[in-house]
Design a protein around this motif. Sequence first.
Motif, PDB file in Angstrom:
ATOM      1  N   LYS A  47       0.693  -1.244  -0.110  1.00 52.43           N
ATOM      2  CA  LYS A  47      -0.043   0.029   0.034  1.00 52.43           C
ATOM      3  C   LYS A  47       0.825   1.268   0.006  1.00 52.43           C
ATOM      4  O   LYS A  47       0.531   2.271  -0.787  1.00 52.43           O
ATOM      5  CB  LYS A  47      -1.025  -0.086   1.046  1.00 52.43           C
ATOM      6  N   THR A  48       1.777   1.235   0.961  1.00 48.47           N
ATOM      7  CA  THR A  48       2.438   2.579   0.896  1.00 48.47           C
ATOM      8  C   THR A  48       3.562   2.618  -0.167  1.00 48.47           C
ATOM      9  O   THR A  48       3.795   3.776  -0.650  1.00 48.47           O
ATOM     10  CB  THR A  48       3.360   2.491   2.373  1.00 48.47           C
ATOM     11  N   THR A  49       4.130   1.674  -0.737  1.00 51.50           N
ATOM     12  CA  THR A  49       4.859   1.811  -1.934  1.00 51.50           C
ATOM     13  C   THR A  49       4.053   2.140  -3.058  1.00 51.50           C
ATOM     14  O   THR A  49       4.495   3.214  -3.916  1.00 51.50           O
ATOM     15  CB  THR A  49       5.397   0.235  -2.233  1.00 51.50           C
ATOM     16  N   PHE A  92      -0.537  12.832   6.026  1.00 48.86           N
ATOM     17  CA  PHE A  92       0.232  11.788   6.621  1.00 48.86           C
ATOM     18  C   PHE A  92      -0.335  11.323   7.863  1.00 48.86           C
ATOM     19  O   PHE A  92      -1.095  11.961   8.720  1.00 48.86           O
ATOM     20  CB  PHE A  92       1.605  12.142   6.649  1.00 48.86           C
ATOM     21  N   GLN A  93       0.010  10.029   8.355  1.00 48.00           N
ATOM     22  CA  GLN A  93      -0.318   9.348   9.482  1.00 48.00           C
ATOM     23  C   GLN A  93      -0.089  10.445  10.705  1.00 48.00           C
ATOM     24  O   GLN A  93      -0.816  10.617  11.708  1.00 48.00           O
ATOM     25  CB  GLN A  93       0.062   8.300   9.766  1.00 48.00           C
ATOM     26  N   ASP A  94       1.311  10.852  10.635  1.00 46.93           N
ATOM     27  CA  ASP A  94       1.716  11.733  11.733  1.00 46.93           C
ATOM     28  C   ASP A  94       1.783  13.263  11.602  1.00 46.93           C
ATOM     29  O   ASP A  94       2.471  13.950  12.192  1.00 46.93           O
ATOM     30  CB  ASP A  94       3.200  11.292  12.178  1.00 46.93           C
ATOM     31  N   VAL A 153      -5.736  20.261  10.391  1.00 46.11           N
ATOM     32  CA  VAL A 153      -4.912  21.631   9.850  1.00 46.11           C
ATOM     33  C   VAL A 153      -4.016  21.078   8.715  1.00 46.11           C
ATOM     34  O   VAL A 153      -4.005  21.662   7.583  1.00 46.11           O
ATOM     35  CB  VAL A 153      -3.990  22.188  11.014  1.00 46.11           C
ATOM     36  N   ALA A 154      -3.665  19.789   9.006  1.00 44.59           N
ATOM     37  CA  ALA A 154      -2.725  19.293   7.764  1.00 44.59           C
ATOM     38  C   ALA A 154      -3.855  18.813   6.695  1.00 44.59           C
ATOM     39  O   ALA A 154      -3.183  19.154   5.470  1.00 44.59           O
ATOM     40  CB  ALA A 154      -2.303  17.762   8.360  1.00 44.59           C
ATOM     41  N   SER A 155      -4.903  18.611   6.627  1.00 45.42           N
ATOM     42  CA  SER A 155      -5.820  18.370   5.721  1.00 45.42           C
ATOM     43  C   SER A 155      -6.240  19.804   5.027  1.00 45.42           C
ATOM     44  O   SER A 155      -6.186  19.996   3.498  1.00 45.42           O
ATOM     45  CB  SER A 155      -7.101  18.033   5.910  1.00 45.42           C
ATOM     46  N   ALA A 156      -6.290  21.047   5.635  1.00 45.83           N
ATOM     47  CA  ALA A 156      -6.342  22.186   5.067  1.00 45.83           C
ATOM     48  C   ALA A 156      -5.219  22.510   4.395  1.00 45.83           C
ATOM     49  O   ALA A 156      -5.415  23.276   3.181  1.00 45.83           O
ATOM     50  CB  ALA A 156      -6.681  23.418   6.048  1.00 45.83           C
ATOM     51  N   ASP A 169      -2.182   9.016   3.483  1.00 46.20           N
ATOM     52  CA  ASP A 169      -1.524   7.560   3.954  1.00 46.20           C
ATOM     53  C   ASP A 169      -1.990   7.308   5.491  1.00 46.20           C
ATOM     54  O   ASP A 169      -1.315   8.084   6.375  1.00 46.20           O
ATOM     55  CB  ASP A 169      -0.141   7.448   3.750  1.00 46.20           C
ATOM     56  N   GLU A 170      -2.811   6.516   5.925  1.00 45.39           N
ATOM     57  CA  GLU A 170      -3.242   6.117   7.063  1.00 45.39           C
ATOM     58  C   GLU A 170      -3.607   7.349   7.898  1.00 45.39           C
ATOM     59  O   GLU A 170      -3.037   7.617   9.054  1.00 45.39           O
ATOM     60  CB  GLU A 170      -2.296   5.297   8.125  1.00 45.39           C
ATOM     61  N   PRO A 171      -4.490   8.157   7.292  1.00 42.24           N
ATOM     62  CA  PRO A 171      -4.864   9.554   7.789  1.00 42.24           C
ATOM     63  C   PRO A 171      -5.698   9.577   9.500  1.00 42.24           C
ATOM     64  O   PRO A 171      -5.417  10.501  10.324  1.00 42.24           O
ATOM     65  CB  PRO A 171      -5.796  10.383   7.052  1.00 42.24           C
TER      66      PRO A 171
END
Length: 255
Positions: A47-49, A92-94, A153-156, A169-171
């Motif tokens: 998936k990540t690849t 990203f996840q983080d 905020v990251a989505s904005a 990726d794994e939000p």
Amino acid sequence: MKNILKVDKIEKYYGNKGNITKAIDNISFTVDKGEFVGIMGPSGSGKTTLLNCISTIDKVTTGHIRISDVDITELKGKKLESFRQKELGFIFQDFNLLDTLTAYENIALALTIQNIAPDEIHNRIQAAAEKLEIRDVLKKYPFQMSGGQKQRVASARALISEPSLILADEPTGALDSKSSRLLLSSFEKLNGELLSTILMVTHDAFTASYAKRILFIKDGRIFNELIRGKDSRKEFFNKIIEVVTLLGGDIGDVI
Ligand code: ADP
Ligand code: MG
């Protein structure tokens, strides 16, 4: 409808002679403008690849990926960088927010590097903050926000430059269930009202059930596809669980 993304017979190998991992084994699919597609699969399935190849972070070994009719497997250097800035949004996840900037500044950064005027930046941020319910955290620094607020905020930041494609990726990987629900309903809103095209990798069936179509991958290949159609989210969730069980994933892993 127009294809925003066209993945054409891609393969990705890691390693070298004698020690080769085939992470992606001949994957092809397309995503139309305005779709919300989930990619699911057990750990190690590629998936990540796959997402990294689409997001230009990694390079395919063979095959082609076209985003808005540009073959990204042939882009290099400055052209690749500017393509990434204009056409892609990342979640990203983080979270990947800059700790020394406020929420407002984190979001604005995506636009200042594209030389967009401050007034325009201001207007766009206000509109995005409204949609994502983050108006009251715009002046805060990441350490003053909850995980859910950081991810909104990251989505904005991801959507503010109006990219052709938003890649996540794994939000919800680092969020509690309440924040996950809020984030996923914002994704639904972005997809439904702004027609943002979203490609989201997740191993979580609840998260995946917000998408309209899901591609399941196993051992680097597409194994199945589910389309939500007129199903309620609950019905879709149950169908996802059935496929996950068939895939042989650990069910405890996905609920
Ligand atoms: P997933 O995200 O579905 O868990 P990945 O895409 O991370 O799977 O990994 C797919 C396969 O490729 C796994 O077998 C993994 O060990 C391998 N792999 C991933 N990245 C690398 C790398 N940089 N070098 C070598 N092997 C890798
Ligand atoms: Mg992964």
